[in-house]
Write a protein that holds these residues in place. Structure first.
Motif, mmCIF file in Angstrom:
data_model
loop_
_atom_site.group_PDB
_atom_site.id
_atom_site.type_symbol
_atom_site.label_atom_id
_atom_site.label_comp_id
_atom_site.label_asym_id
_atom_site.label_seq_id
_atom_site.Cartn_x
_atom_site.Cartn_y
_atom_site.Cartn_z
ATOM 1 N N SER A 93 35.254 29.299 47.367
ATOM 2 C CA SER A 93 35.769 28.083 46.573
ATOM 3 C C SER A 93 34.778 27.798 45.299
ATOM 4 C CB SER A 93 36.087 26.967 47.533
ATOM 5 O OG SER A 93 34.672 26.458 47.750
ATOM 6 N N ASP A 94 33.719 28.338 45.097
ATOM 7 C CA ASP A 94 33.196 28.054 43.978
ATOM 8 C C ASP A 94 32.352 29.280 43.322
ATOM 9 O OD1 ASP A 94 30.817 28.330 45.461
ATOM 10 O OD2 ASP A 94 30.477 26.348 45.690
ATOM 11 N N ARG A 95 31.783 29.482 42.444
ATOM 12 C CA ARG A 95 31.064 30.526 41.591
ATOM 13 C C ARG A 95 30.175 31.114 42.787
ATOM 14 N NH1 ARG A 95 32.976 30.722 36.667
ATOM 15 N NH2 ARG A 95 33.851 28.966 36.017
ATOM 16 N N ALA A 96 29.172 30.361 43.074
ATOM 17 C CA ALA A 96 28.302 30.833 43.861
ATOM 18 C C ALA A 96 28.748 31.547 45.323
ATOM 19 C CB ALA A 96 27.199 29.659 44.538
ATOM 20 N N ALA A 97 29.796 31.049 45.769
ATOM 21 C CA ALA A 97 30.098 31.618 47.007
ATOM 22 C C ALA A 97 30.910 32.827 46.679
ATOM 23 C CB ALA A 97 31.466 30.570 47.598
ATOM 24 N N LEU A 98 31.397 33.099 45.384
ATOM 25 C CA LEU A 98 32.021 34.355 44.907
ATOM 26 C C LEU A 98 31.175 35.252 44.708
ATOM 27 C CD1 LEU A 98 34.314 35.903 44.176
ATOM 28 C CD2 LEU A 98 34.075 35.007 41.673
ATOM 29 N N GLN A 99 29.848 34.978 44.183
ATOM 30 C CA GLN A 99 28.818 35.920 44.067
ATOM 31 C C GLN A 99 28.006 36.244 45.367
ATOM 32 O OE1 GLN A 99 27.536 36.916 41.210
ATOM 33 N NE2 GLN A 99 25.664 38.197 42.042
ATOM 34 N N GLU A 100 28.350 35.464 46.248
ATOM 35 C CA GLU A 100 27.680 35.474 47.764
ATOM 36 C C GLU A 100 28.589 36.588 48.389
ATOM 37 O OE1 GLU A 100 24.940 35.196 49.374
ATOM 38 O OE2 GLU A 100 25.660 36.148 51.109
ATOM 39 N N PHE A 101 29.851 36.231 48.371
ATOM 40 C CA PHE A 101 30.966 37.164 48.913
ATOM 41 C C PHE A 101 30.866 38.571 48.400
ATOM 42 C CE2 PHE A 101 34.957 38.927 49.433
ATOM 43 C CZ PHE A 101 35.550 38.441 50.783
ATOM 44 N N SER A 102 30.726 38.769 46.994
ATOM 45 C CA SER A 102 30.647 40.016 46.365
ATOM 46 C C SER A 102 29.378 40.932 47.098
ATOM 47 C CB SER A 102 30.280 39.968 44.967
ATOM 48 O OG SER A 102 29.206 39.627 44.534
ATOM 49 N N LEU A 103 28.158 40.235 47.658
ATOM 50 C CA LEU A 103 27.184 40.945 48.242
ATOM 51 C C LEU A 103 27.285 41.090 49.723
ATOM 52 C CD1 LEU A 103 24.010 39.347 46.588
ATOM 53 C CD2 LEU A 103 24.939 41.545 46.313
ATOM 54 N N SER A 104 27.884 40.132 50.691
ATOM 55 C CA SER A 104 27.881 40.061 51.953
ATOM 56 C C SER A 104 29.167 40.746 52.509
ATOM 57 C CB SER A 104 27.644 38.834 52.630
ATOM 58 O OG SER A 104 28.662 37.784 52.068
ATOM 59 N N ASN A 105 30.195 40.796 51.500
ATOM 60 C CA ASN A 105 31.417 41.394 51.896
ATOM 61 C C ASN A 105 31.674 42.425 50.875
ATOM 62 O OD1 ASN A 105 32.822 39.865 54.192
ATOM 63 N ND2 ASN A 105 31.877 38.347 52.772
ATOM 64 N N SER A 106 30.532 43.223 50.324
ATOM 65 C CA SER A 106 31.062 44.193 49.267
ATOM 66 C C SER A 106 32.057 45.007 49.214
ATOM 67 C CB SER A 106 29.538 44.752 49.426
ATOM 68 O OG SER A 106 29.701 45.981 48.303
ATOM 69 N N ASP A 107 32.326 45.507 50.314
ATOM 70 C CA ASP A 107 33.466 46.561 50.556
ATOM 71 C C ASP A 107 34.842 45.800 50.309
ATOM 72 O OD1 ASP A 107 31.696 48.321 51.287
ATOM 73 O OD2 ASP A 107 32.865 49.151 53.088
ATOM 74 N N HIS A 108 34.907 44.538 50.607
ATOM 75 C CA HIS A 108 36.236 43.772 50.655
ATOM 76 C C HIS A 108 35.977 43.507 48.955
ATOM 77 C CE1 HIS A 108 38.895 40.434 52.359
ATOM 78 N NE2 HIS A 108 39.450 40.845 51.159
ATOM 79 N N PHE A 109 35.012 43.003 48.539
ATOM 80 C CA PHE A 109 34.957 42.505 47.117
ATOM 81 C C PHE A 109 35.534 43.890 46.163
ATOM 82 C CE2 PHE A 109 33.102 42.487 42.670
ATOM 83 C CZ PHE A 109 33.287 41.369 42.722
ATOM 84 N N TRP A 110 34.853 45.103 46.383
ATOM 85 C CA TRP A 110 35.043 46.193 45.436
ATOM 86 C C TRP A 110 36.487 46.652 45.782
ATOM 87 C CZ3 TRP A 110 32.821 46.045 41.192
ATOM 88 C CH2 TRP A 110 31.546 45.615 40.906
ATOM 89 N N ALA A 111 37.007 46.692 46.876
ATOM 90 C CA ALA A 111 38.224 47.067 47.303
ATOM 91 C C ALA A 111 39.325 46.400 46.423
ATOM 92 C CB ALA A 111 38.527 47.164 48.721
ATOM 93 N N ALA A 112 39.186 44.832 46.436
ATOM 94 C CA ALA A 112 40.218 44.457 45.980
ATOM 95 C C ALA A 112 40.232 44.098 44.313
ATOM 96 C CB ALA A 112 39.732 42.474 46.532
ATOM 97 N N VAL A 113 38.837 44.373 44.010
ATOM 98 C CA VAL A 113 38.822 44.613 42.275
ATOM 99 C C VAL A 113 39.414 45.765 41.994
ATOM 100 C CG1 VAL A 113 37.289 44.764 40.485
ATOM 101 C CG2 VAL A 113 36.835 42.924 42.163
ATOM 102 N N ALA A 114 39.137 47.045 42.710
ATOM 103 C CA ALA A 114 39.920 48.173 42.418
ATOM 104 C C ALA A 114 41.160 48.496 42.284
ATOM 105 C CB ALA A 114 39.098 49.379 43.439
ATOM 106 N N ARG A 115 41.818 47.624 43.550
ATOM 107 C CA ARG A 115 43.167 47.780 43.595
ATOM 108 C C ARG A 115 44.184 47.028 42.566
ATOM 109 N NH1 ARG A 115 42.284 46.533 49.305
ATOM 110 N NH2 ARG A 115 42.216 48.574 50.131
#
Ligand code: WTA
Length: 669
Positions: A42-64
């Motif tokens: 819900s905030d920027r810090a959480a997004l940054q953290e998500f991109s690291l701890s859920n890296s696959d999920h993050f990059w898959a969503a961005v790539a799609r």
């Protein structure tokens, strides 16, 4: 010497309270639409953290969301840094040129894709997405008709111009890899890169034009290809009207393109097929051809381009790097075009016809983001503020810096004078190897605090770490050490062309489990990163990377030279300059000045003008350990005139050597 900066950016405190309001009302769907479904973000810090701890999920969503796929990927990543295995988006098929062109032609064919800022101010040429697709397709068809196949590697030796971009994209369209060689490299350096890449096709221009001077690029190619039996054809575009000698091997590019169809079927490429090779200097041996692949590279370039610079649709992006470097690849070509942006191709120099060139261009082209190197800023600030004040730079929103550390004075001037105290300066740290920006002040928050001269914060999905000499993680703040990247990311280079073992030894083995960057960094009390410089024998001259071993190799080829040692030393404009210590063979019988000139000419001819030593000191012997290793540390201290810092000389084979060198250096100064 670069100073560590502690003073905060002037606008930081002003924006902090505003910031708090912003983060409270952070609208993730507006900021990054594909992240709207990320759980608990819900905030920027959480997004940054998500991109690291859920890296696959993050990059898959961005790539799609950000790429147009011919068929979807089945595996987000399959990486093992310790073994040098890096694979992203396997199973997926796409075409990079479709992502950079066709999809924008669909929605906005008449939008300007490229603004070619030619050497002569005021003679810029605008190329729309429709026109660039047309050029790319014709060229793709021409390459195909002339036998270039999927998997071949085409060498491009051209200054920044629309046909150079079309050449890169035409390769991508038909599935060939490109190998762009900076058009300032000599014939020998070009030949070495053509041979290593085994290109059968080279693309060039008849002549280049830079700073009002004509440069004989076709002649350089002619000389280079004499030593390259793989080359079967050379495409020649006409940058000037002057005819050049054409041989049976040469093809008139524009004339042949006219005969081709403007529709060219894009090749369906696997995510991990090679997109390009780009040669860069290492600490030892010959330049290495770093390999970047299709989907991961493009995705990383486009995402960093949009977020690091806060690029918005409709903005004009002005990256003044040459397309022969990774900065030109990622931020003049692939990032902006994949984002459907308008990007400037800068053919000239910062001082042609006068030191107001950049700012006159900013005014005329209405540039919103300006991205350049500290060396140019250091040069321009010496000419005075009035060269900036003459022009209206009010369109500028973000100023970027790249390629080398930016010292406080240059940072302040860039911010205060060019940016009118209003534009954030983003000091971006990255490398040819990383494909795109890794550390920058505002990767995820367009209002974050900025500390002058610091790259500061990792990009989404990036995990910089510092290690100690034994490779143990340094976990506390206010500490320095070798900089490594602990998590794979889509934009990273996959290998060194023809030498995966060297890739593993250079990047993966020094600190197992991490990607070693070759740079050192300091992590501040607040957790921000500041790059402290190379830890190896790579030096950085005017933002250009050079291996000292490459220069020594050339110098040692002179029959009069017994051995040499090259180091970099601080230079107030170039950042670093080249200093060569040379031991001559006995009884050479040639005056030292003549030899000095000869050695400089040899380096220009074998590498490039910028690699030329600024100082050559002839010495009787070099300081060596008893095992025969040259003690470069001692040479650096002598040149820095830091005799107190010479340190422990007890391991020297012959301590008297140092005294001679100190004396010789003083005489030279
Ligand atoms: C240096 C250029 C300090 C660094 C994009 C790195 C920097 C090398 C910065 C890569 C920066 C690049 N601050 N140093 N912001 N950016 N460097 O491959 O030593 O030509 O390893 O890529 O330049 O140079 P390359």
């Amino acid at each position: 010497m670069w100073l560590r900066c502690t003073s905060k950016c002037v606008f930081a405190s002003l924006s902090r309270s505003y910031n708090n309001v912003l983060s409270r009302s952070f609208n993730i769907a507006a900021f990054m639409p594909e992240a709207a479904g990320f759980e608990g973000v819900s905030d920027r810090a959480a997004l940054q953290e998500f991109s690291l701890s859920n890296s696959d999920h993050f990059w898959a969503a961005v790539a799609r969301h950000r790429l147009t796929w011919i068929s979807p990927f089945h595996t987000v990543q399959d990486c093992d840094l310790s073994r040098g295995r890096i694979k992203w988006f396997e199973g997926g098929k796409l075409n990079v040129s479709v992502n950079c062109l066709d999809r924008h032609v669909h929605t906005c064919p008449e939008k300007v894709a490229l603004i070619w800022e030619r050497d002569e101010p005021g003679s810029e040429v605008k190329v729309t997405y429709r026109q660039l697709l047309d050029m790319t397709c014709r060229l793709g068809n021409l390459l195909r008709r002339r036998g270039v196949k999927k998997g071949d590697c085409v060498t491009i030796y051209m200054p920044p111009c629309p046909l150079a971009v079309a050449s890169m994209l035409a390769c991508a369209r038909i599935g060939a890899a490109h190998n762009v060689v900076f058009a300032g490299f000599s014939a020998e350096a070009l030949a070495e890169r053509i041979r290593d890449a085994q290109s059968s096709t080279v693309i060039t221009v008849n002549q280049g034009v830079r700073g009002g001077r004509v440069i004989e690029l076709k002649k350089t190619v002619d000389t280079a290809v004499e030593g390259c039996p793989s080359v079967k054809q050379v495409f020649v575009a006409m940058r000037t009207e002057n005819p050049v000698v054409m041989t049976d091997r040469d093809v008139s590019m524009e004339e042949e393109m006219k005969l081709e169809d403007a529709v060219c079927e894009p090749a369906a490429m696997d995510s991990e097929d090679v997109l390009f090779l780009l040669y860069t200097s290492g600490s030892t041996g010959k330049p290495k051809g770093l390999v970047h692949t299709q989907a991961g590279y493009l995705l990383y370039a486009l995402l960093t381009h949009r977020y690091v610079f806060s690029y918005h649709d409709g903005d004009v992006f002005g990256c003044v790097a040459d397309i022969g470097w990774i900065t030109g690849h990622s931020y003049s070509v692939y990032g902006p075009l994949a984002n459907g942006g308008t990007t400037v191709l800068f053919e000239s120099t910062p001082v042609y016809p006068n030191p107001g060139r950049y700012w006159e261009m900013v005014q005329r082209l209405r540039i919103n983001q300006f991205y350049g190197a500290p060396t140019a800023i250091r040069l321009l600030l010496k000419y005075g503020d009035h060269w900036v004040h003459k022009y209206d730079c009010s369109t500028l929103k973000t100023l970027g810096s790249v390629g080398e550390p930016i010292n406080t004075e240059a940072w302040e001037w860039y911010h205060r004078v060019v940016g009118d105290g209003r534009c954030p300066v983003v000091d971006t740290w990255w490398q040819t190897e990383t494909g795109g920006i890794c550390i920058a002040p505002r990767p995820s928050d367009p209002d974050a605090e900025i500390v002058p001269g610091m790259a500061m914060r990792p990009f989404f999905g990036m995990k910089p770490v510092l290690v100690d000499g034994e490779g143990k993680l340094l976990t506390s703040n206010n500490t320095s050490g070798p900089l490594c990247l602990a998590q794979p990311w889509p934009g990273m280079a996959r290998t060194i062309h023809n030498n995966h073992q060297r890739f593993i030894e250079t990047y993966c083995q020094p600190y197992p489990g991490y990607f070693f960057t070759g740079d050192g960094a300091h992590r501040s009390e607040e957790g921000y990163y500041q790059i402290t410089g190379r830890l190896d024998d790579v030096i950085n001259v005017s933002g250009h990377r050079l291996g000292t071993a490459e220069i020594e190799d050339v110098v040692n080829h002179c029959p009069a030279v017994a051995e040499s040692a090259v180091i970099g030393y601080s230079h107030d404009v170039k950042g670093q300059a080249v200093y060569a210590f040379v031991v001559l063979k006995k009884e050479v019988g040639v005056p030292e000045e003549d030899l000095s000139q000869l050695l400089k000419d040899m380096v220009s001819k074998s590498i490039a003008k910028y690699a030329c030593p600024d100082q050559i000191q002839f010495v009787q012997r070099l300081p060596k350990t008893r095992s025969g290793k040259i003690m470069r540390r001692v040479l650096r201290k002598v040149v820095e005139q830091d005799l107190g810092g010479l340190g422990d000389l007890s391991t020297l084979d012959d301590p008297a050597a140092v005294q001679e060198i100190v004396q010789g250096h003083q005489d030279l100064c």
